[in-house]
Design a protein around this motif. Structure first.
Motif, PDB file in Angstrom:
ATOM      1  N   ILE A  31     -62.153 -29.766  72.302  1.00  0.00           N
ATOM      2  CA  ILE A  31     -63.455 -29.628  72.988  1.00  0.00           C
ATOM      3  C   ILE A  31     -64.461 -29.180  72.175  1.00  0.00           C
ATOM      4  N   ALA A  32     -64.316 -28.060  71.380  1.00  0.00           N
ATOM      5  CA  ALA A  32     -65.708 -27.520  70.855  1.00  0.00           C
ATOM      6  C   ALA A  32     -66.277 -28.389  69.843  1.00  0.00           C
ATOM      7  N   SER A  33     -65.294 -29.499  69.296  1.00  0.00           N
ATOM      8  CA  SER A  33     -66.073 -30.510  68.193  1.00  0.00           C
ATOM      9  C   SER A  33     -66.513 -31.736  69.009  1.00  0.00           C
ATOM     10  N   GLN A  34     -66.087 -32.194  70.082  1.00  0.00           N
ATOM     11  CA  GLN A  34     -66.336 -33.421  70.838  1.00  0.00           C
ATOM     12  C   GLN A  34     -67.305 -33.237  71.902  1.00  0.00           C
ATOM     13  N   PHE A  35     -67.476 -31.921  72.687  1.00  0.00           N
ATOM     14  CA  PHE A  35     -68.187 -31.792  73.645  1.00  0.00           C
ATOM     15  C   PHE A  35     -69.360 -30.904  73.673  1.00  0.00           C
ATOM     16  N   GLU A  36     -70.283 -31.401  74.297  1.00  0.00           N
ATOM     17  CA  GLU A  36     -71.687 -30.621  74.248  1.00  0.00           C
ATOM     18  C   GLU A  36     -72.069 -30.203  75.696  1.00  0.00           C
ATOM     19  N   ALA A  37     -73.119 -29.120  75.730  1.00  0.00           N
ATOM     20  CA  ALA A  37     -73.574 -28.853  77.031  1.00  0.00           C
ATOM     21  C   ALA A  37     -75.200 -29.593  76.850  1.00  0.00           C
ATOM     22  N   HIS A  38     -75.486 -30.328  77.529  1.00  0.00           N
ATOM     23  CA  HIS A  38     -77.065 -30.665  77.804  1.00  0.00           C
ATOM     24  C   HIS A  38     -77.397 -29.914  78.975  1.00  0.00           C
ATOM     25  N   PHE A  39     -78.855 -29.801  78.886  1.00  0.00           N
ATOM     26  CA  PHE A  39     -79.744 -29.195  79.714  1.00  0.00           C
ATOM     27  C   PHE A  39     -80.752 -29.917  80.282  1.00  0.00           C
ATOM     28  N   GLN A  40     -80.802 -30.185  81.548  1.00  0.00           N
ATOM     29  CA  GLN A  40     -81.991 -30.354  82.287  1.00  0.00           C
ATOM     30  C   GLN A  40     -82.647 -29.459  82.859  1.00  0.00           C
ATOM     31  N   PRO A  41     -84.220 -29.528  82.516  1.00  0.00           N
ATOM     32  CA  PRO A  41     -85.044 -28.543  83.240  1.00  0.00           C
ATOM     33  C   PRO A  41     -85.246 -28.614  84.724  1.00  0.00           C
ATOM     34  N   ILE A  42     -85.458 -27.583  85.440  1.00  0.00           N
ATOM     35  CA  ILE A  42     -85.792 -27.413  86.627  1.00  0.00           C
ATOM     36  C   ILE A  42     -86.880 -26.721  87.048  1.00  0.00           C
ATOM     37  N   LEU A  56     -75.245 -30.107  81.795  1.00  0.00           N
ATOM     38  CA  LEU A  56     -74.702 -31.242  82.124  1.00  0.00           C
ATOM     39  C   LEU A  56     -73.646 -31.489  80.877  1.00  0.00           C
ATOM     40  N   MET A  57     -72.432 -31.876  81.193  1.00  0.00           N
ATOM     41  CA  MET A  57     -71.433 -31.895  80.060  1.00  0.00           C
ATOM     42  C   MET A  57     -71.649 -33.490  79.756  1.00  0.00           C
ATOM     43  N   ARG A  58     -71.547 -33.547  78.049  1.00  0.00           N
ATOM     44  CA  ARG A  58     -71.452 -34.634  77.475  1.00  0.00           C
ATOM     45  C   ARG A  58     -70.321 -34.831  76.478  1.00  0.00           C
ATOM     46  N   TRP A  59     -69.858 -35.946  76.351  1.00  0.00           N
ATOM     47  CA  TRP A  59     -68.522 -36.246  75.538  1.00  0.00           C
ATOM     48  C   TRP A  59     -68.866 -37.116  74.399  1.00  0.00           C
ATOM     49  N   ARG A  60     -69.042 -36.639  73.215  1.00  0.00           N
ATOM     50  CA  ARG A  60     -69.475 -37.483  71.917  1.00  0.00           C
ATOM     51  C   ARG A  60     -68.081 -37.823  71.485  1.00  0.00           C
ATOM     52  N   HIS A  61     -67.496 -38.958  72.075  1.00  0.00           N
ATOM     53  CA  HIS A  61     -66.201 -39.493  71.605  1.00  0.00           C
ATOM     54  C   HIS A  61     -66.314 -40.227  70.182  1.00  0.00           C
ATOM     55  N   PRO A  62     -65.111 -39.826  69.439  1.00  0.00           N
ATOM     56  CA  PRO A  62     -65.055 -40.102  67.775  1.00  0.00           C
ATOM     57  C   PRO A  62     -65.498 -41.521  67.816  1.00  0.00           C
ATOM     58  N   SER A  63     -64.984 -42.601  68.522  1.00  0.00           N
ATOM     59  CA  SER A  63     -65.096 -44.078  68.305  1.00  0.00           C
ATOM     60  C   SER A  63     -65.687 -44.573  69.240  1.00  0.00           C
ATOM     61  N   ARG A  64     -65.926 -44.140  70.504  1.00  0.00           N
ATOM     62  CA  ARG A  64     -66.874 -44.668  71.359  1.00  0.00           C
ATOM     63  C   ARG A  64     -68.170 -44.316  71.752  1.00  0.00           C
ATOM     64  N   GLY A  65     -68.419 -43.210  71.086  1.00  0.00           N
ATOM     65  CA  GLY A  65     -69.874 -42.801  71.238  1.00  0.00           C
ATOM     66  C   GLY A  65     -69.872 -41.810  72.407  1.00  0.00           C
ATOM     67  N   MET A  66     -71.096 -42.064  73.088  1.00  0.00           N
ATOM     68  CA  MET A  66     -71.278 -41.014  74.198  1.00  0.00           C
ATOM     69  C   MET A  66     -70.456 -41.501  75.305  1.00  0.00           C
ATOM     70  N   VAL A  67     -69.577 -40.781  76.099  1.00  0.00           N
ATOM     71  CA  VAL A  67     -69.034 -41.224  77.339  1.00  0.00           C
ATOM     72  C   VAL A  67     -69.542 -40.534  78.517  1.00  0.00           C
ATOM     73  N   SER A  68     -69.899 -41.172  79.497  1.00  0.00           N
ATOM     74  CA  SER A  68     -70.692 -40.605  80.747  1.00  0.00           C
ATOM     75  C   SER A  68     -69.832 -39.687  81.390  1.00  0.00           C
TER      76      SER A  68
END
Ligand code: C2E
Ligand code: MG
Ligand code: MG
Ligand code: MG
Length: 281
Positions: free
Chosen positions: A36-47, A61-73
């Motif tokens: 998780i720590a290397s593939q996932f990121e927390a992104h932040f949207q201002p309110i 908002l959680m983001r998955w930087r998949h090693p071969s697929r790129g960003m998965v929603s």
């Protein structure tokens, strides 16, 4: 397999469906073994405050930087994580990561974190949240948990008790995607929510659908009379902003001001928009 059916036999699986099923299977496996720590990121949207444009905080908002697929929603991987039980460790990581980052923002900026109904079902959620607060040093008052009404539908008594314990500790609770579920008004009587997040589907049509405008107006009015804050989700145009301002909506988030950003861009937004009255558009 169904797609190898011979002539005259109904094909249950169209080729595209088959691809989706296999993609899903492989995402399932990748999720299970992901670090998780290397593939996932927390992104932040201002309110932001609708009236003053002052920055109030961020939704994580959680983001998955998949090693071969790129960003998965998250629209794709959260349901898979929920069905396979992986949401517990993902959700725990997110609570720790987002609280840790929020603790470095100037007080009183808030962080809003989405919590899945499955995390409520699994047990131990209160301890997970307490740990995240304790380890990060974030004041509970600066944490808002976003739930959907299925949390209350699922196991009313146990989940309401847990929500009350969180409130007693000072954590705020928001009802996400408000207006899209079944009998939302009933829940407002059962639990003292701090915030209603008006679903994007209403905000999007606020200018061209009198029905959507009427619904948004009613939610804002309901919030005002019950003492519950209201946030409009998915604000994309200046016309929508003007309308929300006229309706006295409390806060907004949306692409008009900013999409969710990676954590390295949060400081820039705070520097530019925290504490000063600036119009959001
Ligand atoms: P949500 O909690 O309702 O989050 C708002 C979604 O709307 C986000 O999508 C955000 O990027 C998007 N959005 C914000 N402003 C605009 C706009 O102006 N226009 C449009 N078209 N979209 C806008 P995202 O990041 O793809 O997340 C989708 C959903 O995935 C979230 O909906 C939430 O239900 C779930 N999710 C995301 N992160 C997490 C998480 O850490 N835990 C859990 N359990 N669910 C999460
Ligand atoms: Mg949300
Ligand atoms: Mg939402
Ligand atoms: Mg949503």
């Amino acid at each position: 397999r169904a797609k190898r059916s011979s002539k005259g036999v109904v094909r249950f699986f169209e080729p595209e469906m088959d691809v989706q099923v296999s993609t899903r299977r492989s995402l399932e496996m990748d999720l299970r073994s992901a670090d998780i720590a290397s593939q996932f990121e927390a992104h932040f949207q201002p309110i932001l405050s609708v009236q003053s444009g002052i920055l109030c905080g961020f939704e994580a908002l959680m983001r998955w930087r998949h090693p071969s697929r790129g960003m998965v929603s998250p629209m794709e991987f959260i349901p898979i994580a929920e069905e396979t039980g992986q949401i517990d460790r993902l959700g725990r990581w997110m609570l720790h990561e987002a609280c840790r980052q929020a603790a470095s923002w100037p007080d009183p900026l808030m962080v809003a974190i989405n919590v899945s109904p499955v995390q409520f079902r699994s047990g131990g959620l209160l301890e997970v949240i307490e740990d995240a607060l304790r380890l990060s040093g974030l004041a509970p008052e600066r944490l808002e948990i976003e739930i959907t009404e299925s949390v209350i539908l699922d196991d009313s008594a146990a989940n309401l008790a847990l929500l009350r314990q969180l409130r007693e500790r000072g954590v705020r609770i928001a009802l996400d995607d408000f207006g899209t579920g079944y009998s939302s008004l009933h829940y407002l009587k059962q639990f003292p929510f701090n915030r209603l997040k008006i679903d994007r589907s209403f905000v999007r049509e606020i200018d061209n659908s009198p029905e959507s405008l009427a619904i948004v107006r009613a939610i804002i009015g309901l919030g005002a009379s019950l003492g519950i804050d209201t946030t409009a989700e998915g604000v994309e145009t200046a016309a929508q902003l003007e309308r929300l301002r006229a309706e006295q909506c409390g806060e907004l988030q949306g692409f008009l001001f900013s999409p969710p950003v990676a954590s390295e861009n949060v400081a820039g937004i705070i520097g530019a928009y925290f504490g000063e009255e600036k119009r959001v558009a």
